[in-house]
Design a protein around this motif. Structure first.
Motif, PDB file in Angstrom:
ATOM      1  N   GLY A  73     -13.468   7.854  49.101  1.00 56.72           N
ATOM      2  CA  GLY A  73     -13.853   7.626  47.715  1.00 56.72           C
ATOM      3  C   GLY A  73     -13.115   6.484  47.056  1.00 56.72           C
ATOM      4  O   GLY A  73     -13.451   6.088  45.940  1.00 56.72           O
ATOM      5  N   SER A  74     -12.096   5.925  47.736  1.00 57.86           N
ATOM      6  CA  SER A  74     -11.344   4.802  47.177  1.00 57.86           C
ATOM      7  C   SER A  74     -12.145   3.515  47.316  1.00 57.86           C
ATOM      8  O   SER A  74     -12.988   3.381  48.204  1.00 57.86           O
ATOM      9  N   VAL A  75     -11.855   2.552  46.444  1.00 56.61           N
ATOM     10  CA  VAL A  75     -12.546   1.265  46.513  1.00 56.61           C
ATOM     11  C   VAL A  75     -11.544   0.140  46.302  1.00 56.61           C
ATOM     12  O   VAL A  75     -10.749   0.161  45.362  1.00 56.61           O
ATOM     13  N   ALA A  76     -11.558  -0.845  47.204  1.00 55.05           N
ATOM     14  CA  ALA A  76     -10.706  -2.027  47.059  1.00 55.05           C
ATOM     15  C   ALA A  76     -11.294  -2.937  45.992  1.00 55.05           C
ATOM     16  O   ALA A  76     -12.505  -3.158  45.939  1.00 55.05           O
ATOM     17  N   SER A  77     -10.425  -3.467  45.136  1.00 51.31           N
ATOM     18  CA  SER A  77     -10.903  -4.326  44.051  1.00 51.31           C
ATOM     19  C   SER A  77      -9.968  -5.503  43.800  1.00 51.31           C
ATOM     20  O   SER A  77     -10.095  -6.179  42.790  1.00 51.31           O
ATOM     21  N   SER A  78      -9.035  -5.753  44.718  1.00 50.84           N
ATOM     22  CA  SER A  78      -8.096  -6.852  44.502  1.00 50.84           C
ATOM     23  C   SER A  78      -7.580  -7.374  45.834  1.00 50.84           C
ATOM     24  O   SER A  78      -7.292  -6.600  46.750  1.00 50.84           O
ATOM     25  N   LEU A  79      -7.477  -8.699  45.939  1.00 52.47           N
ATOM     26  CA  LEU A  79      -6.890  -9.363  47.100  1.00 52.47           C
ATOM     27  C   LEU A  79      -6.283 -10.672  46.635  1.00 52.47           C
ATOM     28  O   LEU A  79      -6.929 -11.438  45.915  1.00 52.47           O
ATOM     29  N   GLY A 431     -16.750  -5.430  38.833  1.00 53.29           N
ATOM     30  CA  GLY A 431     -15.608  -4.621  39.256  1.00 53.29           C
ATOM     31  C   GLY A 431     -14.823  -5.224  40.399  1.00 53.29           C
ATOM     32  O   GLY A 431     -13.803  -4.682  40.800  1.00 53.29           O
ATOM     33  N   HIS A 432     -15.343  -6.357  40.957  1.00 51.92           N
ATOM     34  CA  HIS A 432     -14.655  -7.034  42.063  1.00 51.92           C
ATOM     35  C   HIS A 432     -14.531  -6.095  43.254  1.00 51.92           C
ATOM     36  O   HIS A 432     -13.471  -5.983  43.887  1.00 51.92           O
ATOM     37  N   LEU A 433     -15.626  -5.432  43.625  1.00 51.87           N
ATOM     38  CA  LEU A 433     -15.583  -4.322  44.566  1.00 51.87           C
ATOM     39  C   LEU A 433     -15.874  -4.752  45.997  1.00 51.87           C
ATOM     40  O   LEU A 433     -16.736  -5.592  46.252  1.00 51.87           O
ATOM     41  N   VAL A 434     -15.175  -4.111  46.929  1.00 48.19           N
ATOM     42  CA  VAL A 434     -15.450  -4.255  48.359  1.00 48.19           C
ATOM     43  C   VAL A 434     -16.333  -3.080  48.766  1.00 48.19           C
ATOM     44  O   VAL A 434     -15.914  -1.921  48.703  1.00 48.19           O
ATOM     45  N   THR A 435     -17.564  -3.379  49.175  1.00 46.90           N
ATOM     46  CA  THR A 435     -18.570  -2.361  49.478  1.00 46.90           C
ATOM     47  C   THR A 435     -19.290  -2.744  50.770  1.00 46.90           C
ATOM     48  O   THR A 435     -18.994  -3.786  51.361  1.00 46.90           O
ATOM     49  N   LYS A 461     -10.628 -13.265  37.494  1.00 46.00           N
ATOM     50  CA  LYS A 461      -9.913 -12.518  36.457  1.00 46.00           C
ATOM     51  C   LYS A 461     -10.095 -11.016  36.616  1.00 46.00           C
ATOM     52  O   LYS A 461      -9.345 -10.230  36.049  1.00 46.00           O
ATOM     53  N   ASN A 462     -11.114 -10.596  37.410  1.00 46.43           N
ATOM     54  CA  ASN A 462     -11.300  -9.175  37.683  1.00 46.43           C
ATOM     55  C   ASN A 462     -10.484  -8.724  38.885  1.00 46.43           C
ATOM     56  O   ASN A 462     -10.563  -7.577  39.304  1.00 46.43           O
TER      57      ASN A 462
END
Length: 507
Positions: A73-79, A431-435, A461-462
């Motif tokens: 259920g976790s989602v990566a949103s930053s790199l 959301g800058h999401l990795v999906t 910026k996200n």
């Protein structure tokens, strides 16, 4: 399809090729690691940043490949990747475009970093180049819904594979953000409270080996998620034995449910659906189920009863997360089933715990998980429904909701094939999401981004923490771990000068 179990799928190369092909590189290794966790107990959510210093014992430039295992259920949103000493935030890109850009830039010996979705619990991070004269620093951030048991929340640490880390230590900081006074943490690590607090945050720190799994438990805030009584009653009840539980357990469940719902027809899925007219029918279904071990509901069977009137009773089998199965015949059958049945499944677990497969269906609103108190059915709230978007964690919650929508679309689109709608793409970008459809990538120059049509500079910026003013103000006042040391040194110096000056005056 009856023999198409998870073990056979893996052996045939149909299951998660990205996971099978990842091997540990002997030359690349993690030298230092910092893990910063921001916990929001009032909202049942946490944000994690993993900061890695990667080095190599080889003079040859190579790609550092890492697999992150994070809670379901976790989602990566930053790199972010450090290039020439500067922190460079990643940009959002559709998956195919990001992968093409990374592979092309690597061949040109430039500096890219890429993080991709593998399945609901795994992310793949690639960084280039790494050599003994060129160590790299990279940071990954992700949002996690916190598991709640009896108003106790638990956070579980990430694990990393594909790269040596046997000598790496991790400096862990946990910051608890709450309107109420946080209680002490319970953990298998020796967390020490820091003497500096800022805003609503209370920080704790510990040091451990990067390879050691750890968790943190603390009291949840607010009301316990309630198991609401269900007004729905089944017309049929179908057992799905898969060899994990003895026949006596199924018989007990059959008697209890027959007593509560005397008008319901009882059936069981072994290798096919059998309506139970005698005790021998259940015995045969349980025996047949052993040959199907690991395979959950047979969506490929035309005789699957109508989900709007059927209660499926399942056990905590070994079935993996749903999206691990993308590309298999089973996944296509499942997708077709949900496309043709607008109303999701209703599932009752024979065990207290639910397998990743069934809990995943619940999180994606494709199934309703029920419990049974001996007289009536109760609706079990999903993990994401327990997360509340209030106050400072609002954007974190929004990211989890958008990620959930992308996962649901990944299942239904297997059959519909209508592509990713613009509205969903925009939510993922925002959301800058990795999906399954999108990745995050860092390229060295603006020209590199332009070449591959990754021009969404606004998405950078996200790539950070939420923009809520209340949270930004609090986070801005919380020093990084090395800043605590600097602050202590400064305070000691001030105290020394004060004592020295006081002594001179008194003398």
């Amino acid at each position: 399809m009856a023999g198409d179990t998870w073990g056979r799928l893996a052996a045939d190369g149909k299951l998660s090729p990205d996971l099978r092909s990842l091997r540990v590189e002997d030359t690349t290794y993690v030298n230092h690691a910092g893990i910063r966790v921001q916990v929001f107990p009032d909202q049942y959510v946490a944000y994690t940043e993993v900061d890695l210093q990667i080095e190599s014992s080889s003079a040859r430039e190579s790609v550092a490949n890492m697999l992150f295992e994070i809670p379901s259920g976790s989602v990566a949103s930053s790199l972010t990747l450090w290039i020439d000493g500067q922190e460079r935030p990643a940009r959002f890109a559709l998956r195919g475009k990001a992968s093409q850009a990374f592979n092309t830039i690597v061949n040109k010996k430039r500096d890219p970093a890429l993080i991709e979705w593998i399945d609901d619990r795994h992310l793949r991070l690639q960084v280039f180049p790494v050599s003994h004269v060129l160590p790299r620093r990279v940071k990954v951030g992700y949002v996690t819904p916190l598991d709640s048991q009896e108003l106790e929340l638990e956070y579980r640490s990430p694990t990393i594979s594909g790269i040596r880390q046997d000598t790496a230590s991790a400096f862990v900081t946990v910051e608890v953000f709450s309107d109420q006074q946080p209680q002490a943490l319970t953990s298998n690590l020796d967390f020490k409270p820091l003497g500096v607090t800022a805003g609503a945050a209370k920080p704790f720190e510990a040091q451990t080996s990067l390879t050691k799994p750890w968790s943190v438990k603390f009291a949840a805030r607010g009301e316990k998620p309630i198991h609401e009584p269900s007004t729905w009653s089944p017309e049929s009840i179908v057992f799905v034995p898969r060899g994990g539980r003895p026949e006596a357990r199924w018989n007990d469940a059959k008697k209890a449910l027959q007593s509560a719902f005397p008008n319901a027809t009882i059936g069981a899925f072994g290798d096919r659906l059998n309506w139970l007219t005698s005790s021998k029918d259940l015995t045969r279904s349980v025996e047949d189920g052993r040959t199907m071990r690991g395979l959950p509901l047979p969506f490929y069977q035309r005789e699957m009863p109508n989900p709007s009137t059927t209660l499926y009773v399942v056990e905590n089998d070994r079935a993996p997360n749903i999206l691990t199965l993308r590309g298999t015949d089973y996944f296509r059958s499942m997708s077709n089933f949900f496309v043709n049945h607008g109303e999701g499944l209703r599932i009752l677990g024979l065990d207290d715990a639910m397998s990743p497969f069934y809990s995943g269906l619940s999180e994606l609103d494709l199934a309703t998980v029920l419990s049974f108190d001996g007289k009536r059915l109760l609706q079990v709230p999903s993990l994401i429904s327990s997360v509340r978007g209030e106050k400072m964690a609002t954007e974190f919650v929004d990211r989890l909701v958008a990620y959930k929508q992308s996962m649901r679309h990944a299942i239904l689109d297997e059959v519909r094939g209508d592509g990713t709608p613009d509205s969903l793409t925009e939510e993922m970008r925002k959301g800058h999401l990795v999906t399954p459809f999108s990745s995050l990538i860092v390229l060295e120059t603006e020209g590199d981004y332009s070449r591959f049509g990754i021009n969404d500079k606004d998405s950078e910026k996200n790539n950070t923490r939420p923009a809520d003013p209340s949270l930004r103000e609090s986070l801005g006042l919380v020093p990084e771990p090395h800043e605590y040391l600097l602050l202590a040194i400064c305070l000691a110096a001030i105290a020394y000068m004060y004592r020295r000056r006081s002594g001179a005056v008194l003398g």
